[in-house]
Design a protein around this motif. Structure first.
Motif, PDB file in Angstrom:
ATOM      1  N   GLN A  25       0.830  -1.204   0.000  1.00 16.29           N
ATOM      2  CA  GLN A  25       0.000   0.000   0.000  1.00 16.29           C
ATOM      3  C   GLN A  25       0.862   1.250   0.000  1.00 16.29           C
ATOM      4  O   GLN A  25       0.569   2.226  -0.695  1.00 16.29           O
ATOM      5  CB  GLN A  25      -0.940  -0.020   1.209  1.00 16.29           C
ATOM      6  CG  GLN A  25      -2.047  -1.067   1.094  1.00 16.29           C
ATOM      7  CD  GLN A  25      -2.889  -1.180   2.342  1.00 16.29           C
ATOM      8  OE1 GLN A  25      -2.412  -0.924   3.455  1.00 16.29           O
ATOM      9  NE2 GLN A  25      -4.143  -1.569   2.176  1.00 16.29           N
ATOM     10  N   LYS A  26       1.953   1.228   0.758  1.00 17.72           N
ATOM     11  CA  LYS A  26       2.883   2.357   0.792  1.00 17.72           C
ATOM     12  C   LYS A  26       3.456   2.632  -0.602  1.00 17.72           C
ATOM     13  O   LYS A  26       3.630   3.791  -0.996  1.00 17.72           O
ATOM     14  CB  LYS A  26       4.015   2.056   1.772  1.00 17.72           C
ATOM     15  CG  LYS A  26       5.164   3.046   1.747  1.00 17.72           C
ATOM     16  CD  LYS A  26       6.325   2.559   2.604  1.00 17.72           C
ATOM     17  CE  LYS A  26       7.550   3.442   2.417  1.00 17.72           C
ATOM     18  NZ  LYS A  26       8.722   2.931   3.195  1.00 17.72           N
ATOM     19  N   ARG A  54       2.019   1.829  -3.399  1.00 17.75           N
ATOM     20  CA  ARG A  54       0.901   1.935  -4.350  1.00 17.75           C
ATOM     21  C   ARG A  54       0.881   0.756  -5.317  1.00 17.75           C
ATOM     22  O   ARG A  54       0.643   0.913  -6.519  1.00 17.75           O
ATOM     23  CB  ARG A  54       0.961   3.266  -5.101  1.00 17.75           C
ATOM     24  CG  ARG A  54       0.832   4.468  -4.188  1.00 17.75           C
ATOM     25  CD  ARG A  54       0.848   5.778  -4.952  1.00 17.75           C
ATOM     26  NE  ARG A  54       0.697   6.902  -4.038  1.00 17.75           N
ATOM     27  CZ  ARG A  54       0.685   8.183  -4.420  1.00 17.75           C
ATOM     28  NH1 ARG A  54       0.803   8.481  -5.715  1.00 17.75           N
ATOM     29  NH2 ARG A  54       0.557   9.145  -3.537  1.00 17.75           N
ATOM     30  N   GLU A 114      12.505  -2.112  -1.383  1.00 10.15           N
ATOM     31  CA  GLU A 114      11.139  -2.328  -0.896  1.00 10.15           C
ATOM     32  C   GLU A 114      10.248  -2.946  -1.974  1.00 10.15           C
ATOM     33  O   GLU A 114       9.328  -3.715  -1.649  1.00 10.15           O
ATOM     34  CB  GLU A 114      10.536  -1.016  -0.401  1.00 10.15           C
ATOM     35  CG  GLU A 114      11.161  -0.536   0.908  1.00 10.15           C
ATOM     36  CD  GLU A 114      10.442   0.656   1.491  1.00 10.15           C
ATOM     37  OE1 GLU A 114      10.360   0.747   2.734  1.00 10.15           O
ATOM     38  OE2 GLU A 114       9.942   1.498   0.708  1.00 10.15           O
TER      39      GLU A 114
END
Length: 216
Positions: A45-46, A48, A123
């Motif tokens: 979610q971070k 997207r 990430e």
């Protein structure tokens, strides 16, 4: 100085003295590139990215030699069996428009995420389920080592440095330059949990042992 044995052997056939050629593969920061221990959903979610489903990642410069068109073709079949699958392409380059057009023509644009060039890919790798490198040729891929250090099961073509750091079935899967072969390898990893865990653990162990910055 060369990065893989293939180039080392080529120089030998050209007459270079063996004691004048040194093989030094790339090394990476295995503390920075490491498996993620937090919530993958929150991380996605971070970034997207789709929070659920299977994420296949590729990181690198977008050019023809990387053969990502084969991966997009494989994805067109994968979405039939794995409707939640997404391909995350991190990077940029001259082949971006071609690959985007292919995804559109296959009707899978909604399953392909073009992230663009980023300063740090760690990430994006940590949020992924599989890393795929379908290149025509590779010296010794930093992208592959980074993915393995993050504990990802990897699929790569049987070329250059790929075949030096991957023992197929042990710490990754080596395949031919073929969309069907990519589809088969990815499907196997997604459906075989025992294989997936073995590849993840062994990939991380190999890079920490042999290809850390300290070791190089």
């Amino acid at each position: 100085i060369v990065q893989n044995r293939e180039y080392q052997n080529k120089l030998a056939t050209l007459g270079f003295p063996e004691n004048k050629v040194v093989r030094i593969p790339n090394g990476i920061d295995t503390q920075h590139y490491r498996p993620f221990s937090g919530s993958t959903v929150a991380l996605r979610q971070k970034l997207r990215l789709p929070p659920k489903g299977q994420l296949i990642s590729f990181t690198g410069y977008f050019r023809q030699v990387k053969r990502v068109e084969l991966l997009i073709e494989a994805l067109a079949d994968l979405v039939v069996s794995f409707p939640g699958v997404h391909l995350v392409l991190v990077g940029d380059g001259p082949s971006r428009d071609e690959w985007s057009g292919m995804a559109y023509n296959f009707g899978i644009s909604a399953h392909v995420n073009f992230v663009g060039a980023v300063e740090d890919v760690a990430e994006y790798l940590q949020s992924s389920d599989i890393f795929v490198l379908p290149s025509d040729r590779e010296h010794f891929s930093n992208s592959l080592l980074e993915a393995m250090a993050c504990g990802l099961p990897v699929v790569a073509t049987n070329v250059g440095g790929n075949k030096e750091c991957i023992e197929s079935g042990i710490n990754g899967l080596l395949v031919s330059h073929d969309a069907g072969a990519l589809h088969g390898a990815i499907s196997t990893i997604l459906t075989d949990e025992a294989l997936r865990q073995r590849l993840k653990e062994n990939a991380r162990q190999l890079v920490v042992r042999d290809y850390s910055i300290e070791q190089m």
